[in-house]
Design a protein around this motif. Structure first.
Motif, PDB file in Angstrom:
ATOM      1  N   ASP A  17      81.170  83.624  83.499  1.00 22.12           N
ATOM      2  CA  ASP A  17      82.575  83.558  83.887  1.00 22.12           C
ATOM      3  C   ASP A  17      82.647  83.877  85.375  1.00 22.12           C
ATOM      4  O   ASP A  17      82.337  84.989  85.799  1.00 22.12           O
ATOM      5  CB  ASP A  17      83.384  84.576  83.077  1.00 22.12           C
ATOM      6  N   SER A  19      85.435  83.566  87.203  1.00 21.92           N
ATOM      7  CA  SER A  19      86.846  83.667  87.587  1.00 21.92           C
ATOM      8  C   SER A  19      87.154  84.901  88.428  1.00 21.92           C
ATOM      9  O   SER A  19      88.218  84.975  89.051  1.00 21.92           O
ATOM     10  CB  SER A  19      87.735  83.667  86.341  1.00 21.92           C
ATOM     11  N   TYR A  22      86.750  83.072  92.045  1.00 20.62           N
ATOM     12  CA  TYR A  22      87.904  82.189  92.218  1.00 20.62           C
ATOM     13  C   TYR A  22      88.271  81.605  90.861  1.00 20.62           C
ATOM     14  O   TYR A  22      87.430  81.529  89.956  1.00 20.62           O
ATOM     15  CB  TYR A  22      87.600  81.067  93.218  1.00 20.62           C
ATOM     16  N   ALA A  23      89.521  81.176  90.736  1.00 22.52           N
ATOM     17  CA  ALA A  23      90.012  80.684  89.448  1.00 22.52           C
ATOM     18  C   ALA A  23      89.324  79.385  89.037  1.00 22.52           C
ATOM     19  O   ALA A  23      89.058  79.158  87.857  1.00 22.52           O
ATOM     20  CB  ALA A  23      91.524  80.481  89.507  1.00 22.52           C
ATOM     21  N   SER A  24      89.034  78.526  90.009  1.00 15.97           N
ATOM     22  CA  SER A  24      88.384  77.246  89.726  1.00 15.97           C
ATOM     23  C   SER A  24      87.931  76.635  91.046  1.00 15.97           C
ATOM     24  O   SER A  24      88.203  77.176  92.127  1.00 15.97           O
ATOM     25  CB  SER A  24      89.350  76.283  89.022  1.00 15.97           C
ATOM     26  N   TRP A  25      87.273  75.485  90.962  1.00 16.35           N
ATOM     27  CA  TRP A  25      86.761  74.838  92.173  1.00 16.35           C
ATOM     28  C   TRP A  25      87.880  74.424  93.126  1.00 16.35           C
ATOM     29  O   TRP A  25      87.664  74.307  94.336  1.00 16.35           O
ATOM     30  CB  TRP A  25      85.911  73.616  91.808  1.00 16.35           C
ATOM     31  N   ASN A  26      89.099  74.198  92.594  1.00 20.41           N
ATOM     32  CA  ASN A  26      90.213  73.787  93.459  1.00 20.41           C
ATOM     33  C   ASN A  26      91.229  74.904  93.666  1.00 20.41           C
ATOM     34  O   ASN A  26      92.393  74.647  93.973  1.00 20.41           O
ATOM     35  CB  ASN A  26      90.890  72.537  92.897  1.00 20.41           C
ATOM     36  N   ASP A  27      90.792  76.143  93.511  1.00 19.96           N
ATOM     37  CA  ASP A  27      91.661  77.299  93.751  1.00 19.96           C
ATOM     38  C   ASP A  27      92.117  77.298  95.217  1.00 19.96           C
ATOM     39  O   ASP A  27      91.282  77.320  96.131  1.00 19.96           O
ATOM     40  CB  ASP A  27      90.873  78.578  93.444  1.00 19.96           C
ATOM     41  N   TYR A  80      80.236  81.033  95.939  1.00 23.05           N
ATOM     42  CA  TYR A  80      80.907  80.432  94.779  1.00 23.05           C
ATOM     43  C   TYR A  80      80.522  78.967  94.546  1.00 23.05           C
ATOM     44  O   TYR A  80      80.123  78.602  93.427  1.00 23.05           O
ATOM     45  CB  TYR A  80      82.421  80.582  94.942  1.00 23.05           C
ATOM     46  N   LEU A  84      78.567  77.140  91.212  1.00 21.92           N
ATOM     47  CA  LEU A  84      79.127  76.006  90.470  1.00 21.92           C
ATOM     48  C   LEU A  84      78.141  74.842  90.408  1.00 21.92           C
ATOM     49  O   LEU A  84      77.922  74.253  89.343  1.00 21.92           O
ATOM     50  CB  LEU A  84      80.430  75.537  91.131  1.00 21.92           C
ATOM     51  N   ASN A  91      78.218  67.335  88.979  1.00 24.85           N
ATOM     52  CA  ASN A  91      79.661  67.390  89.202  1.00 24.85           C
ATOM     53  C   ASN A  91      79.974  67.129  90.677  1.00 24.85           C
ATOM     54  O   ASN A  91      79.673  67.949  91.545  1.00 24.85           O
ATOM     55  CB  ASN A  91      80.199  68.757  88.770  1.00 24.85           C
TER      56      ASN A  91
END
Length: 604
Positions: A17, A19, A22-27, A80, A84, A91
């Protein structure tokens, strides 16, 4: 019919996890943090550029605090996207983010370049004052290591060019290699079925009990690498050339010097390590002669190196594996056990194999303000359990070092393996002591012996391979695939003597080793860490007074002192003494003798 390989059993391995970063790749916070760092770096530059030599001691302390605060924030942001991409190299959004962040961080760092360069311009008397002044005591080690690099620094514009070009030279070559290898698919025929496997899945078959399967896996891997030999050779040649160009610009006298400086170690210590390791290679040959008798195979080939013995085929589910690891750490130290348990409780581990995931294992410990993350590819073998213990050792090291400030947090590669190898040893001893039969105990000993051979002798053989490539390039330029293949097999064959045969097609296996592309001469640090830790482990088993306290203190020091300072003060170690390294080999030989005695008892 061609099928993609599927796991036969769900092992319960976790995905991490991220998070809390950051919340996600597009945070949107990623862009906000980058903008804030850019602003802080610009202010830092406008306030201090051209003024460093005039700073008072108090002002220098304030400048160093601001400098490391900006760097620490950049490490969080930069860490980060890398995590990912490791979790899914296919991705495109992750890879785009990584490129964007790397580009922006490079731009921001350009505003900070002046600071260390202006420090380099200080005279010797000014340096003496800096490293000895009480107000700067917290930064003494950072300043001393910076001073050692002073003869090799370039002008501001030259350093800026190298900094910006790193994205499209050494950094790009490493990324191209990693993404390419992660996406490779290998065909292998198992029985009547042809399967498509990733690198990780295929290499795991080298541990398969069936010799035919192992040979098919080795043949498939060799063919897959050879098919792409032109690309791998180009990438490696360019990586060697890039390293050579920078060494020449900076005035380094020999290829390893830059790595030795960053490792805070002398070439005398490296030479002592290499000499002791080469002298110990007959022990590896002795082991493989024993293995040939146990397996009843003659001659052994490279695909027999990791052939399992009879009792080593059980697949362990992840919950059981995590308990084994935790119990082993707690048996040594409540503090170490508590630290490791936090990784399991807070989901800081990514161990599940999935499509697109990078192979191998690592631990990312970017700064004292962030907890580390552990990355493995768990498939349920005893070796996978020890790999988990290894990476969690890195994680524990990172957690214990969080008392250091950022510029003293990161350890050089030479001591980075201390906690990880020690953790492996704890789990190995635990598994061996709990073995239900002599066959199982012999199997575990064989695996551990093979792991030490890989960590010590194989890495030294890689180091010698790299040295041949880099020294050759200095005199002759581009290196051919054929020459690299010959060197690889020559150096690797020296480990085994006549006990195991490396076929010519094995010569291309240098192509999949990541470190030789992105971090030249990294590999000797594995041998350094393995033999160092075997020696420390021997002290622990011998009941050295206050060992746990001294060991935890060593890890907690992070990068605040050089390896020689830490080890001589804590354990009386002289790293330039070849006999010290041989002490680690005596531990290895004790395992070998135990295996020989068990094999004799079992009638082999």
């Amino acid at each position: 019919m061609v099928k993609r390989s599927k796991k036969k059993k769900e092992l319960g391995a976790p995905e991490w996890d991220l998070s809390d970063l950051y919340a996600s790749w597009n945070d949107p916070k990623i862009d906000v943090d980058l903008a804030n760092c850019a602003e802080e770096a610009a202010i830092f530059e406008s306030r201090l550029k051209g003024q460093v030599k005039h700073l008072t001691e108090a002002a220098m302390v304030a400048a160093l605090i601001d400098y490391e605060a900006i760097l620490e924030k950049l490490y969080k942001i930069g860490n980060y996207p890398g995590l990912l991409v490791s979790s899914d190299t296919s991705n495109e959004a992750f890879k785009s983010l990584e490129t964007k962040v790397e580009t922006k961080i490079t731009e921001i760092k350009n505003h900070l370049l002046f600071f260390e360069l202006e420090l380099f311009e200080l005279g010797e008397a000014e340096w003496d004052n800096l490293v000895s002044h009480p107000k700067l005591a917290d930064f003494r080690h950072f300043l001393e290591t910076l001073r050692q690099r002073k003869p090799y620094h370039l002008s501001f514009l030259e350093e800026r060019v190298l900094n910006e070009k790193a994205q499209t030279s050494s950094g790009a070559l490493g990324n191209i290699f990693q993404n390419f290898v992660s996406g490779m698919a290998f065909k292998i025929k198992v029985g009547k079925e042809t399967k498509i496997m990733s690198e990780t899945e295929l290499l795991n078959l080298l541990h398969h009990p069936s010799r035919n399967v192992r040979k098919s896996a080795a043949d498939s891997f060799s063919a897959g690498l050879a098919e792409r030999a032109g690309l791998f050779t180009d990438i490696y040649d360019y990586a060697v050339q890039d390293y050579h160009i920078e060494n020449k610009l900076r005035g380094h006298k020999y290829p390893e010097e830059r790595r030795n400086l960053s490792n805070e170690i002398t070439q005398e210590s490296v030479s002592a390590l290499v000499s002791a390791s080469v002298a110990g290679m007959p022990l590896a040959a002795r082991y493989y002669a024993l293995k040939a008798r146990i397996l009843g195979i003659s001659p052994l080939y490279e695909y027999d190196r990791y052939a399992p013995l009879k009792a080593s085929r059980r697949v362990v589910a992840y919950p059981e594996a995590s308990k084994i690891v935790l119990d082993a750490y707690y048996s040594f130290s409540k503090k170490m056990g508590t630290v490791v348990e936090e990784f399991y409780e807070k989901n800081w581990i990514d161990a599940k194999i999935r499509k697109g995931k990078r192979g191998g294992a690592f631990c990312s410990s970017p700064s004292p303000n962030l907890h580390p993350h552990v990355f493995t590819n768990f498939q349920g073998s005893p070796r996978d359990i020890m790999t988990e213990a290894h990476e969690l050792g890195h994680g524990a090291h990172g957690m214990l070092s969080r008392g250091q400030h950022f510029l003293d947090y990161d350890t050089p590669l030479t001591t980075a393996e201390t906690a990880s190898v020690f953790g492996e040893m704890l789990v190995f001893e635990s598994l061996k002591n709990k073995a239900s039969s002599d066959e199982e105990r012999l199997s575990l000993l064989a695996q551990k012996i093979e792991d030490i051979i890989a960590a010590v002798f194989r890495q030294i053989a890689m180091y010698k391979f790299e040295a041949r490539a880099h020294y050759y390039f200095r005199e002759h330029g581009r290196i051919s695939t054929k020459q690299l293949n010959v060197w690889w097999n020559e150096e690797q064959q020296a480990i085994f003597g006549e006990s195991l045969v490396l076929r010519p097609e094995h010569g291309c296996w240098w192509m999949y080793v990541p470190h030789i592309y992105h971090t030249p001469f990294y590999v000797y640090s594995y041998s350094f860490g393995e033999l160092l830790t075997l020696s420390l482990y021997a002290k622990y088993k011998a009941g050295e007074t206050d060992f746990e306290a001294k060991y935890v203190k060593l890890l907690s020091a992070g990068g605040s002192k050089s390896p020689n300072e830490l080890l001589s003060a804590g354990f009386g170690v002289n790293l330039s003494d070849e006999n010290f390294w041989k002490e680690g080999l005596t531990v290895f030989e004790s395992f070998l003798k135990e295996a020989e005695e068990l094999a004799k008892k079992l009638g082999y």
